[in-house]
Scaffold this active site. Structure first.
Site, PDB file in Angstrom:
ATOM      1  N   HIS A  97       0.799  -1.227   0.000  1.00 40.19           N
ATOM      2  CA  HIS A  97       0.000   0.000   0.000  1.00 40.19           C
ATOM      3  C   HIS A  97       0.832   1.278   0.000  1.00 40.19           C
ATOM      4  O   HIS A  97       0.272   2.369  -0.134  1.00 40.19           O
ATOM      5  CB  HIS A  97      -0.954   0.003   1.197  1.00 40.19           C
ATOM      6  CG  HIS A  97      -2.023  -1.033   1.111  1.00 40.19           C
ATOM      7  ND1 HIS A  97      -2.983  -1.038   0.121  1.00 40.19           N
ATOM      8  CD2 HIS A  97      -2.290  -2.119   1.889  1.00 40.19           C
ATOM      9  CE1 HIS A  97      -3.797  -2.074   0.290  1.00 40.19           C
ATOM     10  NE2 HIS A  97      -3.393  -2.749   1.350  1.00 40.19           N
ATOM     11  N   GLN A 147      -0.287 -13.500   5.527  1.00 35.35           N
ATOM     12  CA  GLN A 147      -1.319 -12.593   6.011  1.00 35.35           C
ATOM     13  C   GLN A 147      -2.696 -13.119   5.647  1.00 35.35           C
ATOM     14  O   GLN A 147      -2.980 -13.385   4.479  1.00 35.35           O
ATOM     15  CB  GLN A 147      -1.096 -11.208   5.400  1.00 35.35           C
ATOM     16  CG  GLN A 147      -1.895 -10.110   6.061  1.00 35.35           C
ATOM     17  CD  GLN A 147      -1.351  -8.734   5.723  1.00 35.35           C
ATOM     18  OE1 GLN A 147      -0.222  -8.608   5.265  1.00 35.35           O
ATOM     19  NE2 GLN A 147      -2.146  -7.707   5.955  1.00 35.35           N
ATOM     20  N   GLU A 167      -6.726 -12.236   5.662  1.00 37.42           N
ATOM     21  CA  GLU A 167      -7.469 -10.978   5.672  1.00 37.42           C
ATOM     22  C   GLU A 167      -8.923 -11.128   5.246  1.00 37.42           C
ATOM     23  O   GLU A 167      -9.597 -10.123   5.023  1.00 37.42           O
ATOM     24  CB  GLU A 167      -6.774  -9.974   4.746  1.00 37.42           C
ATOM     25  CG  GLU A 167      -5.275  -9.852   5.002  1.00 37.42           C
ATOM     26  CD  GLU A 167      -4.582  -8.942   4.016  1.00 37.42           C
ATOM     27  OE1 GLU A 167      -4.830  -7.729   4.076  1.00 37.42           O
ATOM     28  OE2 GLU A 167      -3.797  -9.447   3.183  1.00 37.42           O
ATOM     29  N   ALA A 175      -7.943  -4.499   8.936  1.00 37.64           N
ATOM     30  CA  ALA A 175      -8.681  -3.586   8.053  1.00 37.64           C
ATOM     31  C   ALA A 175      -9.418  -4.358   6.966  1.00 37.64           C
ATOM     32  O   ALA A 175     -10.626  -4.175   6.753  1.00 37.64           O
ATOM     33  CB  ALA A 175      -7.728  -2.565   7.444  1.00 37.64           C
ATOM     34  N   ASP A 176      -8.704  -5.232   6.261  1.00 38.46           N
ATOM     35  CA  ASP A 176      -9.342  -6.004   5.192  1.00 38.46           C
ATOM     36  C   ASP A 176     -10.309  -7.042   5.747  1.00 38.46           C
ATOM     37  O   ASP A 176     -11.351  -7.305   5.142  1.00 38.46           O
ATOM     38  CB  ASP A 176      -8.282  -6.676   4.320  1.00 38.46           C
ATOM     39  CG  ASP A 176      -7.641  -5.700   3.346  1.00 38.46           C
ATOM     40  OD1 ASP A 176      -8.370  -5.116   2.532  1.00 38.46           O
ATOM     41  OD2 ASP A 176      -6.420  -5.511   3.416  1.00 38.46           O
TER      42      ASP A 176
END
EC number: 4.1.2.52
Length: 262
Positions: free
Chosen positions: A45, A147, A149, A174-175
């Protein structure tokens, strides 16, 4: 070339980190001396590439803080390049199942254990073939963090945890909250219940649980549950909020924006 971050996770020593999104070797070095155990160089990001990751690795190298690099995707070519410039610990985003976790591990290993291409004569990682037996030692020093998500990844967590070579599993709040229908609200009770259950499950499987959370109370809660690598802030957020607070003390007002997750 020993990976002290991997050793700390294996020993069960909690590691406190900071997220780097400024894509600057100058700020990376500044923060490397701040006292964090690890610093995440974000290639997903933040506007990073292999060259900017390299300069940040070089800036952090003289300090105790250990670099962790997140590629933009679970891509073996990109991973190969990041390893060659000196990355030893990877946080691979959006891993959905055991097959994808296995692919991430294989991308970090030289054959026959994996598919990493051999280019050590050109690589900073081997110090241009000045490290004796680098090709024989490198595999054991790689630390692979995957990760999760999404709800799909959470469902497949038991199989992901069975993948040999996965050292830790990082929960992306967040995701995950967005995938669960609570975008921008990772503190929703349902999201928190899923996170807490996953942390316990990961630790019980003998892997290292990790997360990013800027809320101090929640960070301490996750550590109590067994999280071993916890990022407690983001450099861009620290800079933005500190600048706004300073301006506000002199009567200025920041441009109105919607608060972010971190």
């Amino acid at each position: 070339m020993e990976n002290s971050f991997k050793a700390a996770l294996k020993a069960g020593r909690p590691q406190i980190g900071l997220w780097l999104g400024l894509s600057s070797s100058y700020s990376a070095e500044l923060l490397a001396g701040a006292g964090f155990d690890w610093l995440l160089i974000d290639g997903e990001h933040a506007p990073n590439n292999v060259q900017t990751v390299l300069t940040q690795l070089q800036a952090i190298a003289p300090y105790p803080s250990q670099p962790v690099v997140r590629p933009s995707w679970n891509d073996p070519v990109q991973i190969k390049q990041l390893l060659d410039v000196g990355t030893q610990t990877l946080l691979v985003p959006m891993v959905q199942n055991a097959d994808e976790a296995r692919e991430a591990v294989r991308a970090t290993r030289y054959p026959p254990a994996g598919i990493r291409g051999v280019g050590s004569a050109l690589a900073r990682a081997s110090r241009w073939n000045r490290i004796p037996d680098y090709l024989q030692k490198a595999n054991d020093q790689m630390c692979v963090l995957v990760q999760i998500e999404t709800r799909e990844a959470m469902k497949n967590l038991p199989q992901i945890l069975d993948v040999e070579g996965v050292d830790g599993v990082f929960i992306g709040p967040a995701d995950l909250s967005a995938d669960m229908g609570y975008a921008g609200n990772p503190q929703h009770p349902e999201v928190q219940a899923a996170i807490e259950q996953a942390i316990v499950q990961i630790r019980e499987a003998g892997k290292a649980p990790g997360i990013l959370i800027a809320n101090e109370q929640l960070a301490k809660r996750y550590l109590e549950l067994g999280a071993l690598f916890v990022a407690v802030g983001v450099d861009t957020t620290l800079l933005a909020r500190a600048a706004e607070a300073l301006a506000a003390r002199f009567g200025a007002q920041a441009t109105a924006v919607k608060p972010g997750v971190y």
